[in-house]
Design a protein around this motif. Structure first.
Motif, PDB file in Angstrom:
ATOM      1  N   SER A  17      21.548  36.269 -14.838  1.00  0.00           N
ATOM      2  CA  SER A  17      22.222  36.196 -16.270  1.00  0.00           C
ATOM      3  C   SER A  17      22.921  37.403 -16.548  1.00  0.00           C
ATOM      4  O   SER A  17      23.897  37.498 -17.276  1.00  0.00           O
ATOM      5  CB  SER A  17      21.140  35.608 -17.181  1.00  0.00           C
ATOM      6  OG  SER A  17      20.252  36.597 -17.323  1.00  0.00           O
ATOM      7  N   ASP A  18      22.127  38.597 -16.303  1.00  0.00           N
ATOM      8  CA  ASP A  18      22.886  39.907 -16.736  1.00  0.00           C
ATOM      9  C   ASP A  18      24.046  40.083 -16.063  1.00  0.00           C
ATOM     10  O   ASP A  18      25.099  40.605 -16.625  1.00  0.00           O
ATOM     11  CB  ASP A  18      21.849  40.969 -16.375  1.00  0.00           C
ATOM     12  CG  ASP A  18      20.542  40.872 -17.285  1.00  0.00           C
ATOM     13  OD1 ASP A  18      20.611  40.268 -18.517  1.00  0.00           O
ATOM     14  OD2 ASP A  18      19.508  41.431 -16.700  1.00  0.00           O
ATOM     15  N   ASP A  64      26.791  37.844 -17.891  1.00  0.00           N
ATOM     16  CA  ASP A  64      27.107  38.443 -19.056  1.00  0.00           C
ATOM     17  C   ASP A  64      28.024  39.456 -18.882  1.00  0.00           C
ATOM     18  O   ASP A  64      29.371  39.664 -19.582  1.00  0.00           O
ATOM     19  CB  ASP A  64      26.119  38.838 -19.735  1.00  0.00           C
ATOM     20  CG  ASP A  64      25.164  37.799 -20.314  1.00  0.00           C
ATOM     21  OD1 ASP A  64      25.617  36.582 -20.243  1.00  0.00           O
ATOM     22  OD2 ASP A  64      23.893  38.029 -20.746  1.00  0.00           O
ATOM     23  N   ARG A  73      31.719  38.071 -17.963  1.00  0.00           N
ATOM     24  CA  ARG A  73      32.033  37.373 -19.003  1.00  0.00           C
ATOM     25  C   ARG A  73      32.740  38.377 -19.851  1.00  0.00           C
ATOM     26  O   ARG A  73      33.860  38.230 -20.435  1.00  0.00           O
ATOM     27  CB  ARG A  73      31.335  36.686 -19.743  1.00  0.00           C
ATOM     28  CG  ARG A  73      30.867  35.275 -18.914  1.00  0.00           C
ATOM     29  CD  ARG A  73      29.775  34.406 -19.399  1.00  0.00           C
ATOM     30  NE  ARG A  73      29.679  33.031 -18.894  1.00  0.00           N
ATOM     31  CZ  ARG A  73      28.716  32.219 -18.943  1.00  0.00           C
ATOM     32  NH1 ARG A  73      27.882  32.738 -20.224  1.00  0.00           N
ATOM     33  NH2 ARG A  73      28.457  31.328 -18.228  1.00  0.00           N
TER      34      ARG A  73
END
Length: 251
Positions: free
Chosen positions: A35-36, A39, A42
């Protein structure tokens, strides 16, 4: 770590090796651990400027195909025009470039060596009786120009050296009246030992001029002419038959 083999029947050993510069790649069993990284990607995409209307228009597939077609179509004419310009510029440089200096053409002047006459001119000289006699009337012959020359011995030796078929012709600038006492009315002396001897006069010096001989002096000039009027030998100055005795056989 996800493991063994999938339903397709291949194993991780069937995959090609990854580049070494990528380092060690670890694929977690739980994708939430990435997830890091998601992010961060993005965030980078949000920083990029949104495409403009023109960029969206030019990015369409139809527009891209048209651009490729236009580039391909214009490439050949542009290449031809470029080659034509290069050839034209090269021609201009070649015409303007100074070449090697040309040697000046040799001009003929009055000092050039005169052409040698190889044929006896068809002149008519004067006999002792004042009648004209063709110079070519009796050939082959040895012609002796005897102006200013005490050539009695030369004439006598020449008559002795020639064969009966060769005439001996003496030419001088004396007038016909001066030579009449020494020459019969026909202009021909009686044959000496069966040989023909003629004494002719050339008051104007035309024969000496035609043959390009020098001015008269204390020597004679001898000209040997064959039956075809060709000059076999020319001796500008002589006092002895030995100067041309070897050439008598060529007549």
């Amino acid at each position: 770590m996800a493991g063994a083999s999938n339903s397709g029947g291949w194993s991780p050993d069937d995959l090609p090796d990854l580049p070494e510069e990528w380092g060690v790649i670890v694929i977690p069993d739980d994708l939430s651990e990435l997830s890091d990284e998601v992010d961060a990607v993005r965030a980078e995409l949000r920083l990029a400027d949104p495409p403009t209307g023109w960029q969206r228009f030019t990015g369409r597939p139809a527009v891209r195909r048209f651009r490729r077609f236009a580039v391909t179509t214009l490439r050949a004419p542009v290449l031809i025009i470029t080659l034509a310009v290069v050839v034209t510029v090269a021609s201009l440089f070649a015409s303007a470039w100074p070449g090697p200096p040309r040697q000046p053409a040799t001009q003929r002047t009055a000092s050039t060596t005169p052409e040698v006459v190889t044929t006896l001119p068809a002149l008519e000289l004067v006999a002792a009786d004042g009648q004209t006699v063709p110079l070519r009337g009796r050939l082959p012959a040895v012609i002796l120009l005897i102006d200013g020359c005490a050539c009695t011995a030369l004439i006598s030796d020449t008559i002795d050296a020639v064969g009966p078929e060769i005439a001996v012709i003496t030419v001088s600038a004396a007038t016909a009246s001066a030579a009449s006492a020494a020459t019969p009315p026909t202009g021909a002396t009686p044959p000496a030992n069966g040989k023909t001897v003629r004494m002719l006069n050339d008051p104007t010096g035309s024969l000496r001029t035609h043959l390009r001989l020098g001015a008269p002096d204390s020597t004679a000039a001898a000209v040997l002419v064959d039956r075809g009027s060709q000059i076999v030998r020319r001796v500008p100055r002589t006092v002895s038959v030995d100067d041309f005795r070897a050439d008598l056989a060529r007549l």
